[in-house]
Design a protein around this motif. Structure first.
Motif, mmCIF file in Angstrom:
data_model
loop_
_atom_site.group_PDB
_atom_site.id
_atom_site.type_symbol
_atom_site.label_atom_id
_atom_site.label_comp_id
_atom_site.label_asym_id
_atom_site.label_seq_id
_atom_site.Cartn_x
_atom_site.Cartn_y
_atom_site.Cartn_z
ATOM 1 N N ALA A 84 39.502 42.151 43.057
ATOM 2 C CA ALA A 84 39.738 40.883 42.363
ATOM 3 C C ALA A 84 39.743 41.075 40.854
ATOM 4 O O ALA A 84 40.615 40.554 40.155
ATOM 5 C CB ALA A 84 38.675 39.860 42.765
ATOM 6 N N VAL A 85 38.785 41.834 40.345
ATOM 7 C CA VAL A 85 38.703 42.080 38.903
ATOM 8 C C VAL A 85 39.949 42.828 38.424
ATOM 9 O O VAL A 85 40.555 42.470 37.409
ATOM 10 C CB VAL A 85 37.417 42.862 38.549
ATOM 11 C CG1 VAL A 85 37.447 43.353 37.116
ATOM 12 C CG2 VAL A 85 36.195 41.986 38.790
ATOM 13 N N LEU A 86 40.353 43.850 39.161
ATOM 14 C CA LEU A 86 41.543 44.608 38.777
ATOM 15 C C LEU A 86 42.816 43.760 38.851
ATOM 16 O O LEU A 86 43.704 43.889 38.011
ATOM 17 C CB LEU A 86 41.687 45.858 39.646
ATOM 18 C CG LEU A 86 40.661 46.950 39.384
ATOM 19 C CD1 LEU A 86 40.834 48.088 40.386
ATOM 20 C CD2 LEU A 86 40.768 47.474 37.968
ATOM 21 N N LEU A 87 42.906 42.884 39.846
ATOM 22 C CA LEU A 87 44.076 42.002 39.958
ATOM 23 C C LEU A 87 44.178 41.072 38.752
ATOM 24 O O LEU A 87 45.259 40.910 38.173
ATOM 25 C CB LEU A 87 43.994 41.174 41.241
ATOM 26 C CG LEU A 87 44.228 41.907 42.550
ATOM 27 C CD1 LEU A 87 43.817 41.040 43.724
ATOM 28 C CD2 LEU A 87 45.673 42.334 42.664
ATOM 29 N N ILE A 88 43.065 40.473 38.379
ATOM 30 C CA ILE A 88 43.055 39.554 37.237
ATOM 31 C C ILE A 88 43.393 40.298 35.950
ATOM 32 O O ILE A 88 44.183 39.830 35.124
ATOM 33 C CB ILE A 88 41.686 38.839 37.138
ATOM 34 C CG1 ILE A 88 41.488 37.901 38.331
ATOM 35 C CG2 ILE A 88 41.543 38.096 35.835
ATOM 36 C CD1 ILE A 88 42.484 36.757 38.393
ATOM 37 N N GLN A 89 42.825 41.483 35.766
ATOM 38 C CA GLN A 89 43.128 42.276 34.575
ATOM 39 C C GLN A 89 44.602 42.658 34.539
ATOM 40 O O GLN A 89 45.236 42.589 33.482
ATOM 41 C CB GLN A 89 42.264 43.538 34.543
ATOM 42 C CG GLN A 89 40.839 43.299 34.181
ATOM 43 C CD GLN A 89 39.997 44.566 34.270
ATOM 44 O OE1 GLN A 89 40.400 45.560 34.849
ATOM 45 N NE2 GLN A 89 38.804 44.510 33.696
ATOM 46 N N ALA A 90 45.148 43.052 35.671
ATOM 47 C CA ALA A 90 46.557 43.444 35.731
ATOM 48 C C ALA A 90 47.471 42.275 35.382
ATOM 49 O O ALA A 90 48.465 42.442 34.663
ATOM 50 C CB ALA A 90 46.889 43.985 37.124
ATOM 51 N N MET A 91 47.132 41.076 35.856
ATOM 52 C CA MET A 91 47.935 39.895 35.536
ATOM 53 C C MET A 91 47.909 39.616 34.041
ATOM 54 O O MET A 91 48.947 39.355 33.434
ATOM 55 C CB MET A 91 47.414 38.680 36.302
ATOM 56 C CG MET A 91 47.730 38.683 37.751
ATOM 57 S SD MET A 91 47.048 37.189 38.490
ATOM 58 C CE MET A 91 46.534 37.840 40.068
ATOM 59 N N GLU A 92 46.721 39.654 33.458
ATOM 60 C CA GLU A 92 46.582 39.367 32.024
ATOM 61 C C GLU A 92 47.357 40.388 31.189
ATOM 62 O O GLU A 92 48.099 40.021 30.272
ATOM 63 C CB GLU A 92 45.109 39.382 31.636
ATOM 64 C CG GLU A 92 44.866 39.032 30.190
ATOM 65 C CD GLU A 92 43.396 39.017 29.826
ATOM 66 O OE1 GLU A 92 43.106 38.771 28.652
ATOM 67 O OE2 GLU A 92 42.544 39.255 30.707
ATOM 68 N N ILE A 93 47.210 41.649 31.502
ATOM 69 C CA ILE A 93 47.900 42.708 30.746
ATOM 70 C C ILE A 93 49.409 42.583 30.902
ATOM 71 O O ILE A 93 50.162 42.721 29.928
ATOM 72 C CB ILE A 93 47.400 44.096 31.198
ATOM 73 C CG1 ILE A 93 45.956 44.290 30.732
ATOM 74 C CG2 ILE A 93 48.291 45.207 30.657
ATOM 75 C CD1 ILE A 93 45.257 45.474 31.374
#
Length: 101
Positions: A84-93
């Motif tokens: 979940a954390v990686l998904l959110i970071q990937a979306m933001e980036i």
């Protein structure tokens, strides 16, 4: 406490408004909510559900022109929370790269 359908509503509304800055703000708020001790698990569950994740990715691709490959995660083995954390970071980036923010 929010219901599971309400959790992603503000995120989806921001994406559907086609406002990259607002979407980034909502993603950052979503990430902070995931860290919350009382409701964090609900946010993690919501974003890692395939149906919700697909809906968010499609909306980002259609409304904000973010390529789906920009949001890909290459790690295979991870916990649901890490995912979940990686998904959110990937979306933001990805949004920041596409819109040069």
């Amino acid at each position: 406490m929010q219901s599971m359908t309400d959790i992603g509503a503000s995120l989806m509304d921001a994406i559907n408004n086609k406002d990259a800055q607002l979407t980034i703000t909502e993603i950052q708020q979503f990430r902070e909510n995931m860290k919350d001790a009382t409701v964090g698990a609900d946010y993690v569950s919501w974003i890692t559900e395939p149906v919700n994740l697909t809906k968010v990715h499609l909306a980002l691709a259609e409304d904000l022109d973010v390529p789906p490959r920009a949001m890909a995660i290459k790690r295979a083995l991870m916990s649901r929370t890490q995912k979940a954390v990686l998904l959110i970071q990937a979306m933001e980036i990805a949004i920041k790269r596409v819109h040069k923010l």
